[in-house]
Write an enzyme that holds these catalytic residues in place. Structure first.
Site, PDB file in Angstrom:
ATOM      1  N   TYR A 144      10.411   0.355  17.425  1.00  0.00           N
ATOM      2  CA  TYR A 144       9.514   1.366  16.872  1.00  0.00           C
ATOM      3  C   TYR A 144       8.976   2.192  18.035  1.00  0.00           C
ATOM      4  O   TYR A 144       8.492   1.635  19.016  1.00  0.00           O
ATOM      5  CB  TYR A 144       8.374   0.689  16.123  1.00  0.00           C
ATOM      6  CG  TYR A 144       7.337   1.622  15.535  1.00  0.00           C
ATOM      7  CD1 TYR A 144       6.041   1.655  16.047  1.00  0.00           C
ATOM      8  CD2 TYR A 144       7.638   2.460  14.476  1.00  0.00           C
ATOM      9  CE1 TYR A 144       5.076   2.499  15.506  1.00  0.00           C
ATOM     10  CE2 TYR A 144       6.680   3.318  13.937  1.00  0.00           C
ATOM     11  CZ  TYR A 144       5.395   3.322  14.455  1.00  0.00           C
ATOM     12  OH  TYR A 144       4.454   4.165  13.929  1.00  0.00           O
ATOM     13  N   ASP A 239      10.615   2.701  26.422  1.00  0.00           N
ATOM     14  CA  ASP A 239       9.357   2.822  25.689  1.00  0.00           C
ATOM     15  C   ASP A 239       8.494   1.628  26.087  1.00  0.00           C
ATOM     16  O   ASP A 239       8.643   0.523  25.561  1.00  0.00           O
ATOM     17  CB  ASP A 239       9.631   2.839  24.181  1.00  0.00           C
ATOM     18  CG  ASP A 239       8.344   2.837  23.382  1.00  0.00           C
ATOM     19  OD1 ASP A 239       8.420   2.979  22.138  1.00  0.00           O
ATOM     20  OD2 ASP A 239       7.255   2.666  23.976  1.00  0.00           O
ATOM     21  N   LYS A 267      -1.443   2.473  24.564  1.00  0.00           N
ATOM     22  CA  LYS A 267      -2.206   1.217  24.493  1.00  0.00           C
ATOM     23  C   LYS A 267      -3.005   0.925  25.763  1.00  0.00           C
ATOM     24  O   LYS A 267      -4.020   1.570  26.025  1.00  0.00           O
ATOM     25  CB  LYS A 267      -1.266   0.065  24.107  1.00  0.00           C
ATOM     26  CG  LYS A 267      -0.597   0.307  22.735  1.00  0.00           C
ATOM     27  CD  LYS A 267       0.332  -0.800  22.330  1.00  0.00           C
ATOM     28  CE  LYS A 267       1.166  -0.426  21.132  1.00  0.00           C
ATOM     29  NZ  LYS A 267       0.458  -0.505  19.860  1.00  0.00           N
TER      30      LYS A 267
END
Ligand code: KE4
Length: 428
Positions: A144, A239, A267
């Site tokens: 994702y 990623d 994050k």
């Protein structure tokens, strides 16, 4: 544990927010029940609106690696807010966090800040397409990279939890430029490259996948991707929204010793405020406007409060030589404890872990990709989730998520958690 107040708040939220949440995975759809409304959090603990204290193993899906309301971050944001909250003009703070990030992460010369991991990954793909003058990308089923159209092609995380791998609203025109490969399957990637000669701009991958639960790269997988990209003029995009500044100071590139061409962050880099970023060597980053032709922009990119939080977080991690070892030891301790109690209670399970990313899967076979992750017994997971909730432990409300360990956890917290898992696993 009672959740009356959370239930009331959820009913009110549903009237004015679709599904009562601002991000689908929070809605508890895959585990049932109503979501927990948080009043505040400190260290390893959440305090919900019903007065329950929960030990937090999600930590805002990764950012709270040093615990909630981490004092240096709170202080930095509070002080910065008094000086203004947004200018839409450059500030020294952005240079400071950019220089620190560049010093911590291998193979990057420059970094551009945005407001989310989605924005970072979306921008990285556009940059790769502009730099290579090619249209197609390869992504992996179960990985994702946020909710940009190019990625919602059998995505992991929320989309996988909802079992709607191809989201409505994504056009066929967009989908045709995204090729889907199997994680940990180099031959599959090789065949896609051979079938699309000179058309693939980038391969985007979670170097340690965290959106199918935690799925580590098998030996040689990332090395093989690196070689395939180098041989075929394809940019390798890591990623690292989850792994960045979590698996090591330099993230997965450092831990696994693989050089990506573009690295995406989110994050942890924002210390809990909305920050994403993407970075690469100068030759690639200088393709970005205003220097180069690839356009990318954002009103709140480099926002002073977000930068203050991120800088404080990165400084804390950079100045603590033992942090990543402590996280490794605490998570290994937790893993050993979970093995001990699940085996003692004859539970069928497997555990995947890399550093402070860990997940429990209720299936005997190894979880190495989307298909094997989907074999997990979700009914057992639901019981596990709610059983732990009743014991005061908050894990991800989805079997397709990773637990994120915070350094704020004590060994007493870990023992409490292992005992709770022992109690709950007797009911599975
Ligand atoms: P955001 O746009 O949510 O900041 O980042 C998207 C993203 C990109 N790359 C990876 C590897 C990610 O894990 C994410 C977002 N992670 C999910 C949790 N699996 C966020 C939780 C949510 O969607 O609410």
């Amino acid at each position: 544990m009672l959740y009356q107040r959370s239930s009331q708040l959820f009913a009110e939220a549903e009237k004015v927010i679709p599904g009562g949440v601002n991000s689908p995975v929070r809605a508890f759809k895959s585990v049932g029940g109503t979501p927990i409304f948080v009043k505040q959090a400190k260290g390893a603990y959440l305090y919900d609106e019903d007065g329950n204290r929960l030990i937090d193993y999600i930590n805002s899906w990764g950012p709270m690696i040093l615990g909630h309301a981490y004092e240096p971050v709170v202080q930095a944001v509070t002080e910065k807010a008094k000086l203004g909250t947004s200018f839409g003009m450059p500030t020294e703070l952005e240079t400071q966090i950019a220089a620190l990030a560049v010093s911590m992460v291998p193979n990057i010369d420059k970094i551009r800040f945005v407001n989310s991991g989605t924005e970072a990954c979306m921008s990285a793909v556009r940059l790769a397409r502009g730099f290579t003058k090619r249209d197609k990308i390869i992504k992996f089923a179960g990985c994702y990279h946020g909710h940009s159209d190019s990625f919602l092609i059998q995505a992991g995380s929320g989309a996988m939890t909802f079992g709607t791998p191809n989201s409505p609203g994504v056009t066929a025109g967009t989908a045709k430029d995204t090729l889907l490969a199997k994680y940990n399957d180099l031959e599959n990637v090789r065949s896609l490259i051979e079938a699309n000669p000179n058309e693939i701009a980038a391969i985007i991958v979670e170097p340690v996948a965290g959106n199918m639960g935690c799925v580590p790269p098998t030996k040689g997988f990332l090395e093989g991707l690196r070689q395939l990209c180098s041989e075929n003029g394809i940019l390798l995009i890591f990623d690292e929204v989850m792994t960045g500044f979590r698996l090591a100071k330099g993230g997965a590139q450092e831990l696994l010793n693989i050089n990506a061409d573009i690295v995406c962050f989110g994050k942890v880099i924002g210390g809990g405020l909305p920050v994403g970023a993407f970075a690469a060597r100068e030759e690639i980053m200088n393709y970005l406007a205003p220097l180069g032709p690839v356009y990318q922009a954002g009103t709140l990119s480099g926002n002073p409060l977000a930068m203050a939080a991120g800088l404080s977080m990165l400084e804390s991690l950079n100045n603590d030589a033992a942090i990543f070892q402590r996280l490794e030891e605490k998570t290994a301790y937790l893993e050993a404890g979970i093995h001990r109690v699940l085996q003692a209670n004859n539970v069928v399970y497997t555990i995947n872990r890399v550093g402070s990313m860990i997940s429990v899967h209720f299936d005997a076979s190894p979880v190495v990709d989307f298909q094997t992750a989907a074999k997990g017994d979700n009914e057992t997971f639901k019981k596990f989730f709610h059983g732990l909730l009743q014991e005061g432990i908050y894990i991800a409300p989805s079997a397709y998520e990773t637990w994120f360990i915070t350094d704020a956890l004590t060994y007493e917290d870990l023992d409490f958690t292992i005992n709770a898992i022992d109690t709950v696993s007797k009911t599975l």
